[in-house]
Each structure stands twice: as C-alpha cells, then as structure tokens.
Scaffold this active site. Structure first.
Site, PDB file in Angstrom:
ATOM      1  N   LYS A   1      -9.489 -11.721  10.215  1.00 44.61           N
ATOM      2  CA  LYS A   1      -9.784 -12.575   9.241  1.00 44.61           C
ATOM      3  C   LYS A   1     -10.160 -13.904   9.854  1.00 44.61           C
ATOM      4  CE  LYS A   1      -7.947 -10.541   5.224  1.00 44.61           C
ATOM      5  NZ  LYS A   1      -7.307 -10.968   3.779  1.00 44.61           N
TER       6      LYS A   1
ATOM      7  N   LYS B   1     -12.585   0.528   7.860  1.00 42.79           N
ATOM      8  CA  LYS B   1     -11.745   0.825   6.380  1.00 42.79           C
ATOM      9  C   LYS B   1     -12.408   0.308   5.464  1.00 42.79           C
ATOM     10  CE  LYS B   1      -8.984  -2.734   5.319  1.00 42.79           C
ATOM     11  NZ  LYS B   1      -7.719  -3.416   4.993  1.00 42.79           N
TER      12      LYS B   1
ATOM     13  N   LYS C   1     -12.450  -4.373   0.015  1.00 42.22           N
ATOM     14  CA  LYS C   1     -12.815  -5.207  -1.143  1.00 42.22           C
ATOM     15  C   LYS C   1     -13.927  -6.312  -0.723  1.00 42.22           C
ATOM     16  CE  LYS C   1      -8.148  -5.676  -3.260  1.00 42.22           C
ATOM     17  NZ  LYS C   1      -7.349  -6.525  -3.002  1.00 42.22           N
TER      18      LYS C   1
HETATM   19  P1  TYM Z   1      -4.013  -5.250  -0.282  1.00 45.51           P
HETATM   20  O1  TYM Z   1      -4.323  -6.055  -1.642  1.00 45.51           O
HETATM   21  O2  TYM Z   1      -5.168  -5.547   0.874  1.00 45.51           O
HETATM   22  O3  TYM Z   1      -4.101  -3.784  -0.407  1.00 45.51           O
HETATM   23  C1  TYM Z   1      -3.165  -3.147  -1.316  1.00 45.51           C
HETATM   24  C2  TYM Z   1      -2.577  -1.783  -0.778  1.00 45.51           C
HETATM   25  O4  TYM Z   1      -4.016  -0.917  -0.530  1.00 45.51           O
HETATM   26  C3  TYM Z   1      -3.807   0.004   0.750  1.00 45.51           C
HETATM   27  N1  TYM Z   1      -5.082  -0.276   1.172  1.00 45.51           N
HETATM   28  C4  TYM Z   1      -5.807   1.106   1.464  1.00 45.51           C
HETATM   29  N2  TYM Z   1      -5.133   2.139   1.812  1.00 45.51           N
HETATM   30  C5  TYM Z   1      -5.951   3.155   2.026  1.00 45.51           C
HETATM   31  N3  TYM Z   1      -7.285   2.796   2.662  1.00 45.51           N
HETATM   32  C6  TYM Z   1      -7.914   1.659   2.493  1.00 45.51           C
HETATM   33  N4  TYM Z   1      -9.219   1.743   2.719  1.00 45.51           N
HETATM   34  C7  TYM Z   1      -7.012   0.755   1.889  1.00 45.51           C
HETATM   35  N5  TYM Z   1      -7.379  -0.537   1.817  1.00 45.51           N
HETATM   36  C8  TYM Z   1      -6.030  -1.227   1.337  1.00 45.51           C
HETATM   37  C9  TYM Z   1      -3.121  -1.299   1.354  1.00 45.51           C
HETATM   38  O5  TYM Z   1      -2.380  -0.648   2.621  1.00 45.51           O
HETATM   39  C10 TYM Z   1      -1.971  -1.660   0.583  1.00 45.51           C
HETATM   40  O6  TYM Z   1      -0.802  -0.922   0.476  1.00 45.51           O
HETATM   41  N6  TYM Z   1      -0.477  -7.614   2.180  1.00 45.51           N
HETATM   42  C11 TYM Z   1      -0.828  -6.492   1.369  1.00 45.51           C
HETATM   43  C12 TYM Z   1      -0.047  -6.854  -0.104  1.00 45.51           C
HETATM   44  C13 TYM Z   1       1.515  -7.179  -0.100  1.00 45.51           C
HETATM   45  C14 TYM Z   1       2.405  -6.403  -0.137  1.00 45.51           C
HETATM   46  C15 TYM Z   1       3.690  -6.903   0.060  1.00 45.51           C
HETATM   47  C16 TYM Z   1       2.566  -4.755   0.249  1.00 45.51           C
HETATM   48  C17 TYM Z   1       2.050  -8.456  -0.238  1.00 45.51           C
HETATM   49  N7  TYM Z   1       3.165  -8.392  -0.341  1.00 45.51           N
HETATM   50  C18 TYM Z   1       4.779  -6.311   0.148  1.00 45.51           C
HETATM   51  C19 TYM Z   1       3.683  -4.262   0.301  1.00 45.51           C
HETATM   52  C20 TYM Z   1       4.879  -5.046   0.445  1.00 45.51           C
HETATM   53  C21 TYM Z   1      -2.240  -6.414   1.020  1.00 45.51           C
HETATM   54  O7  TYM Z   1      -3.003  -7.336   1.410  1.00 45.51           O
HETATM   55  O8  TYM Z   1      -2.613  -5.362   0.411  1.00 45.51           O
END
Ligand code: TYM
Length: 337
Positions: free
Chosen positions: A119, A200, A203
């Site tokens: 990022k 990957k 969004k």
């Molecule tokens: P975020 O918002 O980017 O994504 C949310 C969840 O979706 C999963 N994910 C995917 N899984 C499979 N294939 C993909 N292409 C894919 N893209 C996203 C992510 O692994 C995630 O589980 N940092 C985290 C949010 C967060 C969080 C937490 C998660 C903040 N605090 C505490 C767990 C526990 C994030 O940015 O996810």
C-alpha cells in the site's frame, strides 16, 4: 478445530473494512465461514471503520458503506441475537488500547508487513495510520481474549504479529492476553483476480472485470465469469500451470462443497464453456438471496440501529475490562471513585 459446547464457549473475533464494495473474496475467505462458526463459538463480528480511514474516505460514502456492511453480515446469515455485531468506532477502548500497544511495537516489524509495503508503494502521502494499522488489528483481537480469528490467507502475517505483540506484552507485564490462533479455511482463503489470476481479488482493483462484488447483479456476474481469463490447455484441472482455472475451481468448490477431484471428473472432455456457466450459476444462486435480504434490511434503518447499539454495549463491556487490565499493569493510576 475444536470448540466448547458448554456455557464457556471459545471466543471468535473478526472484522471487515467498510471501504469500497465487498468482494467475492471477502465473502468466501471470511464471511461464509463466520456463519458456519456462529453456533459453536462466542463471536464478535466487527465493522472496522477505524481501519478504513487509513486511506481517505468520503464521509457520506463511509457512512453508507458501514450500514451496508452491517446489512450484509446479517443477510449472509449471522444472527444478531446470537453474536455481537458492532461498529469499531463505537468502542473507544480500541483506540485507547492501540496507543498502549503502539508503545510496545517496533517500527521495524511494522514496516516489514507485506500489506504496508504494497500500500505504501501505491500512495504518495503514506499516513502513520497505515503503518500502525496491524497494531489496531492486534488490539481488536486481544481486547476480547480471542481464541480463534477466521480470516483469508492475506491476513496471516498480521495474525503472526498479533501473537508476537501479545506475547511481548504478557512477558513484560505478566499474563494479560490470550494468544489467538488464525483460522484460515482449506478452500476459498485466496480468491484471485479474474483477469490476473496470479493477483489477489481486491476491492481496490483497477479493472472491475477482475473482481466480483457481492452486490453485483446476476447478469454482471455471468458476464465477468464468461470473460474470466483461463488458458489454451482446455482441460479443467487443478494445476499451478492453470491459475485461472484453478481459481474458478476453488470458487466452485467453496460454494458447492464439491472436491477438486469431483469437479475434474464432472468436466472431463468438456472444455471451459459448461464449467464457466456452472461457476457463474453457483455464484448467482449463492448471492441472489443475500442481495434481496440486504435490500430489505437497508430499508429498515431502525432495525440496523438496534443491532449495532446492542452490539456496542456488549463489546464495550468486554473490551473495557481488558483495557483496564492493561492500564493497571502498565502502572496507570485508576480514577478514584
Ligand atoms: P479486509 O477488509 O481487507 O478483508 C476482510 C476479510 O476478507 C478476506 N479477504 C479474502 N479472502 C480470500 N480471498 C480474497 N481475495 C480476499 N480478500 C480479502 C481477508 O483475509 C479478511 O479476512 N485487516 C483486516 C480487517 C480487520 C480484522 C481485524 C480481521 C481489522 N481488524 C481483526 C480480523 C481480526 C482487513 O483489512 O480485512
């Protein structure tokens, strides 16, 4: 994976950022598993709006996406009466505890995080929030004395850091946090971009044809799958030489529960046409009911408000307890009563 069946259920915490539109990757890598785990565990499912502002968000959009994400959680089948659904900024303990843990984190370890490196290479003015983001994520998890964190594969490194930070704090100040384990699903943990299947699905992609958004209308989903990049080999096979086909197989397998062997057999001698059609129909069948439920829920803002207010109350109680413990161990004087 084991869970207690008694009153003392093990604790799950997970969250998704309300930035942009939710993708099929978010759904299959995270949300779909949350639904499966809700009966065995005590679950905290959070909308992590504090994380979303590490990059600039349009305020109106952030408000709309936060409510939409809550509606998606419920529409996906997460029962608000059984689980704690809440908005991160409603629980001030997250920001307060982050400061305490920030002071126990090293710039070196934070700047080595893959997501930070990716990022920060993309933006010119990199916020301090982007660097400190994994500390906030660690705090999210640790405040609830979490046992298990269901996430996609891309969050594994952040989970490892969470464990390191928890162990460091426990070592310095005595046992304070439970050490959480990641739960990364056997299939669907890494859904890839449909146009560039070595990347990957995300969004923030520049080519929307590479990404299925979970609120995409059925005809859009069908078009995107029909255009998905495959190869000239022409055989439905789970092979690293065929990343496009591999990705579509993992989507189909995660939705239907069919194994890769079963999928290979079913499409033997058939080429990609039938296979792609079935993948598209499986996605549509999975998402259509969710989409109409989201519409219904968004039409009843009062109900959503009740859900997040109740969630905030419960989350505040639990998180504040851990925060007080941290403050006491660090040496802060509690306010006199
Ligand atoms: P975020 O918002 O980017 O994504 C949310 C969840 O979706 C999963 N994910 C995917 N899984 C499979 N294939 C993909 N292409 C894919 N893209 C996203 C992510 O692994 C995630 O589980 N940092 C985290 C949010 C967060 C969080 C937490 C998660 C903040 N605090 C505490 C767990 C526990 C994030 O940015 O996810």
């Amino acid at each position: 994976m084991e869970a207690n069946t008694t009153e003392n259920k093990k604790v799950i915490f997970s969250g998704i950022q309300p930035s942009g539109d939710l993708t099929l990757g978010n759904y299959l890598g995270a949300l779909k598993n949350w639904v499966k785990l809700q009966d065995q565990y005590e679950c905290y499912y959070c909308i992590v709006d504090l994380h979303a502002i590490t990059v600039r968000q349009e305020p109106k959009n952030l408000r709309a996406k936060t409510l939409e994400l809550l509606a998606i959680y419920v529409a996906a089948g997460i029962d608000p009466d059984k689980n704690t659904l809440f908005i991160q900024s409603h629980v001030p303990a997250h920001s307060e505890a982050q400061w305490l843990l920030n002071c126990n984190s090293y710039i070196g370890e934070l700047s080595r995080m893959t997501q930070f490196k990716d990022k920060s290479a993309k933006y010119t003015n990199v916020s301090a929030g982007l660097l400190n983001y994994p500390v906030l994520m660690a705090v999210d998890i640790l405040l609830y004395q979490t046992d298990l964190v269901p996430v996609g594969g891309d969050q594994k490194q952040h989970l490892e850091l969470t464990r390191d930070l928890a162990q460091r704090f426990n070592g310095a100040y005595s046992e304070t946090f439970k050490i959480p384990e990641p739960y990364i699903p056997p299939t669907g943990a890494r859904i890839m971009d449909l146009q560039e299947p070595t990347k990957k699905m995300s969004k923030s992609t520049e080519n929307p044809n590479g990404c299925i958004y979970i609120l995409d209308p059925p005809e859009v989903i069908r078009k995107k799958i029909a255009r998905a990049v495959t190869d000239s080999i022409g055989v439905v096979k789970y092979s690293d030489e065929q990343p496009g086909v591999q990705n579509l197989m993992s989507i189909l397998s995660t939705i239907t529960g069919m194994s890769y062997d079963e999928i290979e057999k079913k499409y033997e001698g058939k080429g990609y046409g039938d296979f792609k059609k079935d993948v598209a129909e499986a996605i549509v069948a999975e998402l259509e009911p969710l989409q109409s439920k989201v519409k219904e829920l968004l039409a009843d803002k009062k109900q959503l408000e009740e859900i997040y207010s109740k969630g905030a109350q419960k989350a505040n109680y639990v998180a504040t307890k851990t925060l007080r413990k941290m403050q006491k161990k660090i040496g802060f004087i509690p306010v006199s009563r």
